[in-house]
Design a protein around this motif. Structure first.
Motif, short mmCIF file in Angstrom:
data_model
loop_
_atom_site.label_atom_id
_atom_site.label_comp_id
_atom_site.label_asym_id
_atom_site.label_seq_id
_atom_site.Cartn_x
_atom_site.Cartn_y
_atom_site.Cartn_z
N TRP A 31 0.83 -1.20 0.00
CA TRP A 31 0.00 0.00 0.00
C TRP A 31 0.87 1.25 0.00
CZ3 TRP A 31 -4.59 0.74 -1.61
CH2 TRP A 31 -5.55 -0.26 -1.53
N CYS A 32 1.93 1.26 0.82
CA CYS A 32 2.83 2.42 0.84
C CYS A 32 3.51 2.60 -0.52
CB CYS A 32 3.89 2.27 1.93
SG CYS A 32 3.25 2.46 3.59
N ALA A 33 3.91 1.51 -1.14
CA ALA A 33 4.54 1.59 -2.46
C ALA A 33 3.57 2.17 -3.49
CB ALA A 33 5.02 0.21 -2.90
N VAL B 60 -1.40 10.78 -6.19
CA VAL B 60 -2.77 11.17 -5.89
C VAL B 60 -3.72 9.99 -6.05
CG1 VAL B 60 -4.65 12.70 -6.57
CG2 VAL B 60 -2.31 13.56 -6.54
N LEU B 61 -3.58 9.25 -7.11
CA LEU B 61 -4.46 8.11 -7.36
C LEU B 61 -4.25 7.01 -6.31
CD1 LEU B 61 -6.60 6.95 -9.23
CD2 LEU B 61 -4.77 5.94 -10.58
N GLY B 62 -3.01 6.77 -5.92
CA GLY B 62 -2.73 5.75 -4.90
C GLY B 62 -3.37 6.09 -3.57
N VAL C 214 -7.15 5.60 -3.91
CA VAL C 214 -7.50 4.18 -3.87
C VAL C 214 -7.43 3.66 -2.44
CG1 VAL C 214 -6.74 1.88 -4.60
CG2 VAL C 214 -6.87 3.73 -6.26
N TRP C 215 -6.43 4.09 -1.69
CA TRP C 215 -6.33 3.66 -0.29
C TRP C 215 -7.55 4.12 0.50
CZ3 TRP C 215 -4.90 0.74 3.47
CH2 TRP C 215 -5.05 1.17 4.78
N PHE C 216 -7.90 5.40 0.39
CA PHE C 216 -9.02 5.91 1.17
C PHE C 216 -10.35 5.31 0.74
CE2 PHE C 216 -6.12 9.59 2.15
CZ PHE C 216 -6.01 9.30 3.50
N LEU C 217 -10.48 4.92 -0.52
CA LEU C 217 -11.73 4.34 -0.99
C LEU C 217 -11.84 2.84 -0.73
CD1 LEU C 217 -12.15 6.21 -4.39
CD2 LEU C 217 -13.45 6.56 -2.29
N PHE C 218 -10.74 2.10 -0.95
CA PHE C 218 -10.82 0.63 -0.91
C PHE C 218 -9.91 -0.04 0.11
CE2 PHE C 218 -11.67 1.88 -5.38
CZ PHE C 218 -13.02 1.55 -5.40
N GLY C 219 -8.88 0.61 0.58
CA GLY C 219 -7.87 -0.05 1.41
C GLY C 219 -8.20 -0.13 2.88
#
Length: 79
Positions: free
Chosen positions: A50-52, A59-61, A64-69
């Motif tokens: 996730w950090c990688a 921005v997209l990473g 994606v974390w806030f939405l799905f992780g």
């Protein structure tokens, strides 16, 4: 200074807008990294990947974390 000559620098509103976007990007990235480090993953290497992702695709990473992780609220452990 002659009025017909143009200023070679960028306009002030562009500079301020760029600065706001960069500061927002830094804030979102740091927030995502802190949230990742503070979570408990059952899978091995989950935090690393996730950090990688957040660092490689800034921005997209983080989005994606806030939405799905993150874990759903009801499955989080209250302390």
């Amino acid at each position: 200074m002659n009025e017909s000559t143009q200023n070679p620098t960028i306009p002030l509103w562009m500079d301020i807008t760029f600065t706001v976007f960069v500061l927002a990007w830094i804030f979102i990235t740091i927030s995502a990294l802190v949230a990742i480090v503070r979570t408990d993953f059952d899978r091995s290497g989950g935090k690393f990947w996730w950090c990688a992702l957040v660092i490689a695709v800034p921005v997209l990473g983080a989005a994606v974390w806030f939405l799905f992780g993150r874990l759903p609220r009801e499955s989080r452990v209250r302390t």
